[in-house]
Design an enzyme around this catalytic site. Structure first.
Site, PDB file in Angstrom:
ATOM      1  CE  LYS A 263      20.956  38.148  28.670  1.00  0.00           C
ATOM      2  NZ  LYS A 263      19.716  37.651  28.037  1.00  0.00           N
TER       3      LYS A 263
ATOM      4  CB  SER B 104      17.054  35.356  25.828  1.00  0.00           C
ATOM      5  OG  SER B 104      17.456  35.563  24.493  1.00  0.00           O
TER       6      SER B 104
ATOM      7  CB  SER C 291      20.842  36.295  24.857  1.00  0.00           C
ATOM      8  OG  SER C 291      19.780  36.930  25.538  1.00  0.00           O
TER       9      SER C 291
END
Length: 485
Positions: A71, A172, A148
């Site tokens: 990520k 997230s 996220s």
């Protein structure tokens, strides 16, 4: 290896095929590259270009050669650009070295193929940054994959990758796991290292791990990468048995509490999410667990205010630090409207505000720890609805101030932030499906260092209420009449 052969296996199985010589790592990487490319146009989950070759990794690691992605937030790899979902970083900043967890992922054998999208600086329960555009949920491309860690979740759900990095400061990992039908474990604070850049990101709320399709991949990866590094703030006891063994062997009888109204006091819960929890509660009772209605007592208003202080102070510190280093002035041309509002609110906070938030976090943690002396696990929905429509969580909405934005997020994610505040582990499992065919996540939370308890229970639920045969509308597949070598 054809793409559909590749997508049929989880990370544990792929590692076994490579280790036994049934397929080469190069063939797996070629299939993974084709799979990522096959879904990229519809999902928009990759930031920048997919790597021409995987990043260096140890082929002898337990996941030697298994395709992976990181990520675009917190974690970083030497020489790889980080954009953090924000225009403030432009085309991205090449990172000078690996974070400690990145080094552990490499040592585990994971072959990093790409960087995945995140909302701006991670403060959104959806992944639709202005900088790179919305990521689409592979189950329904009009819906959000959550945030996220939405880019990672979309690729894993679409079978382009068996596993991908994710992090979690308010849900997230678990929110996109719920939206995309995945397994999402937020480990105990300190179980995975956040060094060397951080000691306690987000005043201790943030932690790093991954998203997977299967419980055994989640457990095996935690076995491979958990542990502290010199200088880390926390040193947790080593697991008595491997996490993979706990997931395989199953759970002892537990006392399980159930709560279906938001722990934060914010938002209402979709009846389908409530029904999913009730179905899981019945299944757990059928497996021999004691199931009761209970939840820790919290001051929801104080909790939300403290959480807002943590997020806004973190964003203000991060944005102002980046701006100073880059010689730019943060503003509407470099930051989304709600990020800018949170930064501006963060700049007004004092040391006393942060210490006050810490006192709330301590009181909350003590209350939840006492609760877990009587109840092994807390069962809730993961989110207040199966997913959200793209655009609902618009971080560039100028009509929202910092508090308005916070409450918009947690009206959807009303169950996840508690485990970030306490630092205790929680896992989301895809245990139900909505009438529209969307996954519904159910969350299990436990006391400090009780990942083995959660993984054992998750293994039992995966066997009792399996999800492996469910596939989204967008899934990587080999085009008819073609093959990957």
């Amino acid at each position: 290896m054809r793409i559909d052969e590749y997508t049929a296996h989880d990370a544990t199985a792929l590692a076994g095929l490579i280790r036994d010589g049934q397929v080469s790592a190069a063939e797996v990487h070629e299939a993974a590259a084709a799979a990522i490319d096959a879904v990229s146009g519809e999902l928009n989950a990759v930031v920048g270009e997919r790597f021409a070759e995987p990043l260096a990794h140890d082929p002898a690691g337990p996941f030697g050669g298994v395709p992976f992605a990181i990520k675009d937030l917190i974690i970083h790899a030497e020489g790889v650009r980080q954009r953090a979902g924000t225009r403030l970083l432009g085309e991205g900043v090449p990172m000078p070295g690996d974070t400690y967890l990145m080094a552990r992922f490499r040592a585990a054998g994971l072959a990093t193929m790409a960087v995945t999208a995140t909302p701006e600086l991670g403060f959104n329960a959806s992944t639709e940054p202005v900088s790179t555009g919305a990521v689409h949920n592979p189950w329904d491309t009009t819906r959000s994959p959550g945030g996220s860690s939405g880019g990672s979740a979309a690729l894993v759900a679409a079978r382009a990758l068996p596993v991908a990095h994710a992090n979690d400061g308010g849900g997230s990992i678990r929110i996109p796991a719920a939206a995309c039908g995945l397994v999402g474990l937020k480990p105990t604070r300190g179980r995975t290292t956040v060094g060397p850049d951080y000691a306690d990101p987000l005043l201790g709320l943030g932690i790093e791990f991954a998203l997977t399709r299967t419980v055994r991949d989640c457990a095996g990866l935690l076995d491979a990468v958990h542990g502290s590094e010199p200088g880390d703030r926390y040193l947790l006891p080593a697991p008595v048995t491997p996490f993979a063994a706990a997931a395989r062997d199953g759970s002892r009888p537990l006392r399980i509490a159930v709560r279906t109204t938001p722990l934060s006091g914010t938002g209402s819960v979709d009846p389908e999410c409530v029904a999913a929890v009730r179905r899981v509660a019945d299944a757990l009772a059928g497996l021999g667990h004691t199931v009761v209605e209970a939840a820790p007592a919290l001051d929801a208003g104080a909790f939300d205010e403290a959480n807002l202080v943590a997020w806004c102070s973190f964003l203000a510190d991060g944005v102002d630090g980046l701006a100073a280093a880059l010689g730019v002035t943060p503003g509407p041309d470099t930051l989304e409207a709600t990020t800018l509002a949170c930064v501006e609110h963060g700049r007004t906070l004092s040391a006393s505000d942060i210490y006050a938030a810490d006192r709330v976090f301590n009181a909350t943690t003590r209350a939840v720890a006492a609760f877990h002396q009587e109840h092994d696990v807390l069962l809730t929905p993961t989110t207040c609805a199966p997913n959200t429509a793209l655009g609902h969580l618009d971080a560039d909405d100028p009509g929202l101030d910092a508090r308005g934005w916070y409450h918009r997020i947690f009206a959807f994610a009303g169950f996840t932030a508690l485990s970030n505040v306490t630092g205790m582990p929680a896992i989301s499992l895809p245990l139900a499906v909505s009438e529209r065919g969307w996954p519904i996540g159910v969350q299990l939370a436990a006391g400090t260092a009780q990942e083995a308890t959660l993984l054992a229970l998750a293994g039992d639920l995966e066997r009792a209420l399996p999800w492996a045969d469910r596939t989204p509308a967008v899934v990587a597949a080999t085009p008819a009449g073609s093959a990957v070598s």
